[in-house]
Design an enzyme around this catalytic site. Structure first.
Site, PDB file in Angstrom:
ATOM      1  N   GLY B  46      38.518   3.237  41.691  1.00 20.17           N
ATOM      2  CA  GLY B  46      39.107   2.152  42.726  1.00 20.17           C
ATOM      3  C   GLY B  46      39.670   2.912  43.827  1.00 20.17           C
ATOM      4  O   GLY B  46      40.675   3.634  43.673  1.00 20.17           O
ATOM      5  N   CYS B 130      41.306  -6.584  39.365  1.00 19.44           N
ATOM      6  CA  CYS B 130      42.213  -5.595  38.788  1.00 19.44           C
ATOM      7  C   CYS B 130      43.435  -6.336  38.305  1.00 19.44           C
ATOM      8  O   CYS B 130      44.189  -6.776  39.106  1.00 19.44           O
ATOM      9  CB  CYS B 130      42.529  -4.400  39.689  1.00 19.44           C
ATOM     10  N   LYS B 165      32.876  -7.513  41.221  1.00 17.90           N
ATOM     11  CA  LYS B 165      33.301  -7.277  39.900  1.00 17.90           C
ATOM     12  C   LYS B 165      34.272  -8.349  39.464  1.00 17.90           C
ATOM     13  O   LYS B 165      35.313  -8.480  40.068  1.00 17.90           O
ATOM     14  CB  LYS B 165      34.071  -5.848  39.667  1.00 17.90           C
TER      15      LYS B 165
END
Lengths: 255, 305
Positions: B46, B130, B165
Site C-alpha cells: 500500500g 484499510c 479494493k
C-alpha cells in the site's frame, strides 16, 4: 545469501529443563552458511492454533553434520508441539534469515550478556568468537538455579559468570548490577535477553561508551520483510527486525 | 495445455494468481522463493504520497487460523518507489500494480495521477478499505457517498486499469460493488481484512497497540467467498477474490464463486513459494476434470446451482 525453504529432519530432541529443550535439525542438503545472530522460521503444522511460523535463532551448528540446533522455551501451543517432536520427524524451515552480529576484531575484549532464553544466539556467537582466538567473558542471568541453562556449553568458549535473581546460584541480582558490566574493560558487548534487561545493558554500554549490539525478539509473521509487523523504532525510522535485525546496534535504538 | 489467461479491460494476465498488497513487499522480497514472472501479477505494498511510519508495535497477533495486523500502511512513499524500486521492476514480464491510499480524496487523486506517468504500471488497486488508518481507508470504503466520490475522482485522472479494493466491513457488499462499477472501475477486489480485536488475557491488555486490527487468513475465507459470490452476481466487471487462500482448492473455491482472479496474501507469510504451487494446482485440476479453460469455472456454481 539466498533464502531457502527446506524440510529439515529432527536428529535429536533433548530436554534440558522443565521449560527448555534443544532440537537438532539436519538439512536435506549441504547446510547454507549461517552466522551468529541469524535465525530460522519454523513451520510447526499449520493447524488452527499454530498457523504462522515461529522464529528461532541458531543456537549452534555443525557443518559436518549439516545440522543446526535451536534452543526452545515452551511458551505456548507451538513450542509445546515442538517439544514433542521425535527423531526422524520433519520440520519445514526458512533460512538463513536476518543480519548477524558484527565481527569483532582480533585482540578485542568481548563481553556477552544473556538472560533466560536470550542465551540462545549467544552460544553460537561465543563459539564463533573463540574461533577468532578471542576468549570472551560471558555473563548470564537467570531467575534461579533451577532455571540455569547451557552454562557448561558456554564454558567451552570463555569465562562464564552467573547471576540469579534469588542468589541461589552465582551472584545474587541482575546482570546489570554485575561488576563486569559496571566496570569491566570491554571493546564490545553483545546482548540478548528480556527487553528490560537489554534496555539496561544498552544504557550502561552507552554511558560507558562501549560498542554494543542487541538481538531483538519481536513478534513477526513472515521473517522475510513482507508483513512489516516486527518493526522497531530506530534512528532510521521503523525498521523490520527480521531483515534489518534481529541484531541492532545500540546507538540506533530509540530506547 | 489449459488456458489460464484472462483480461481486465485491455490488460492481459497470464494466469489468475496475483500476490496481494501488503503481503509481498515490493515483490523483490519474494525473488528468492519464486520467479515473479510466473505470476499473473503483483500488487506492491500500500502506497501513499508521503512516507508513512505506520502504527506502533505490537502490530500483529496470531489468532485461530489467521492473524490480526495493524501495520497502518507503513511505506516509503511514491518518490522512494519511483527512484529505487520502479527501475528494478520495469523489466518484469508480469503486471506490477500499485495499491493506492490517501487520507483525503485529493491525496488519492494526486497519487493516482502520479502513478499514471509510470509507464510500466498498467493498473492500480484503489484501497478504500484499510481498517488500520485513522484518516481515509475504510472510512471511505464503508460509506457509499465517499466511496463513490473517491472512485469517481480517481477515475477522472487515471485512464489505465482501475481496480477498487472493497471492505468486508459493510452490510451490503453488493451496494459497494455496484458503486465501483457505476463509477467506471475496471474490476473490484475483495475482501480486505475484517475489523477484529484480540486481548492477551494473561497480560490483561489488548494484543495490538492500536487495540483493533485487520483479520486475515483462512479464518475469514467463508465470509470472503460469500461476498465474492454476492458481488459477482451484482456486477459485470471482473471480481478478484481475496481472503484466506492457502492452496489451489481455496483458489478454485473463489473462482467457482465468481472470481475471475484471486490474490494470495497471508499465505505468503507461511510459504512465500505458494503462488506457484497454486498455479500448478489449478492447472492440474483443469486437466484432471477435462476443462480446457479455467474461465469455464468462473461462477460455476451460479450456472449450476
Amino acid at each position: 545469501m539466498a533464502k531457502l525453504i527446506r524440510d529439515f529432519k529432527v536428529l535429536n530432541n533433548t530436554k534440558i529443563t522443565q521449560d527448555y529443550f534443544i532440537l537438532e535439525l539436519v538439512s536435506p542438503e549441504k547446510l547454507q552458511n549461517l552466522m551468529p545472530g541469524q535465525f530460522v522460521q519454523v513451520r510447526i503444522d499449520g493447524s488452527r492454533e499454530t498457523f504462522l511460523r515461529r522464529p528461532f535463532s541458531v543456537h549452534d551448528l555443525d557443518y559436518d553434520k549439516n545440522s543446526i540446533k535451536i534452543l526452545v522455551q515452551i511458551a505456548g501451543k507451538g513450542t509445546e508441539k515442538m517439544s514433542k517432536l521425535l527423531p526422524g520427524e520433519i520440520l519445514n524451515i526458512i533460512y538463513p534469515l536476518g543480519r548477524p552480529f558484527s565481527e569483532p576484531n582480533k585482540g578485542e575484549n568481548i563481553l556477552l550478556v544473556g538472560g533466560g532464553s536470550g542465551v540462545a544466539p549467544l552460544l553460537f556467537l561465543a563459539k564463533h568468537i573463540k574461533q577468532l582466538e578471542i576468549n570472551p567473558d560471558i555473563l548470564l542471568g537467570f531467575k534461579s538455579q533451577q532455571r540455569i541453562i547451557e552454562t557448561e556449553e558456554f564454558e567451552k568458549y570463555g569465562r562464564v559468570f552467573i547471576t540469579t535473581d534469588d542468589g541461589s546460584a552465582g551472584r545474587e541480582g541482575l546482570v546489570t548490577e554485575h561488576p563486569l558490566l559496571l566496570k569491566g574493560k570491554y571493546d564490545r558487548i553483545y546482548c540478548c535477553g528480556p527487553e528490560a534487561m537489554m534496555k539496561a545493558v544498552v544504557s550502561l554500554a552507552k554511558s560507558r561508551n562501549i560498542f554494543c549490539e542487541v538481538s531483538l525478539e519481536h513478534l513477526m509473521a513472515c521473517g522475510i520483510g513482507i508483513c512489516l509487523c516486527c518493526i522497531v523504532k530506530t534512528t532510521r525510522g521503523n525498521i523490520c527486525t527480521c531483515t534489518e535485525g534481529p541484531v541492532i546496534n545500540a546507538n540506533e535504538l530509540l530506547w | 495445455m489449459v488456458n489460464l489467461s484472462f483480461k481486465i479491460g485491455n490488460l492481459s494476465f497470464k494466469n489468475p494468481v496475483i500476490t496481494a498488497s501488503g503481503t509481498c513487499g515490493y515483490g523483490i522480497e519474494l525473488e528468492d522463493f519464486i520467479s515473479l514472472e510466473k505470476l499473473g501479477g503483483i500488487i506492491v505494498k500500500g502506497m501513499t504520497l508521503k512516507p508513512r511510519e505506520g502504527n506502533p508495535y505490537p502490530r500483529m497477533v496470531e489468532t485461530p487460523s489467521g492473524m490480526l495486523n495493524s501495520v497502518g500502511l507503513q511505506n516509503n512513499g511514491i518518490e522512494y518507489f519511483e527512484k529505487h524500486i520502479y527501475p528494478r521492476l520495469t523489466g518484469l514480464d508480469t503486471n506490477v500494480m500499485i495499491n493506492v491510499n490517501g487520507s483525503t480524496i485529493e491525496e488519492y487523486v494526486e497519487l493516482a495521477e502520479r502513478i499514471s506517468h509510470l509507464e510500466k504500471i498498467p493498473a492500480i488497486e484503489l484501497n478504500i478499505s484499510c481498517p488500520n488508518v485513522k484518516m481515509g481507508g475504510m472510512a471511505f470504503g464503508t460509506n457509499p457517498v465517499t466511496a463513490r466520490e473517491v472512485i469517481k475522482s480517481v477515475r477522472k485522472v487515471y485512464s489505465r486499469i482501475l481496480i477498487v479494493k472493497l471492505s468486508p466491513n459493510v452490510t451490503s457488499i453488493e451496494e459497494f460493488a455496484k458503486i465501483a462499477e457505476d463509477e467506471g472501475a475496471d474490476a473490484i477486489s475483495l475482501v480486505n481484512t475484517l475489523l477484529g480485536m484480540a486481548i492477551d488475557v494473561k497480560k490483561m491488555k489488548p494484543s495490538l497497540a492500536t487495540i483493533t486490527g485487520g483479520l486475515s487468513g483462512p479464518a475469514i475465507k467463508p465470509v470472503a467467498v460469500r461476498m465474492v459470490w454476492q458481488a459477482a452476481k451484482t456486477v459485470k466487471i471482473p471480481v478478484i477474490g481475496i481472503g484466506g487462500i492457502m492452496n489451489e482448492i481455496d483458489a478454485l473455491e473463489f473462482i467457482m464463486a465468481g472470481a475471475t482472479a484471486i490474490q494470495v496474501g497471508t499465505a505468503l507469510f507461511i510459504d512465500p513459494s505458494v503462488p506457484c504451487k497454486i498455479i500448478t494446482g489449478i492447472e492440474q485440476f483443469l486437466v484432471e476434470r477435462g476443462f480446457e479453460d479455467y474461465s469455464l469455472l468462473i461462477g460455476y456454481i451460479n450456472k449450476n446451482f
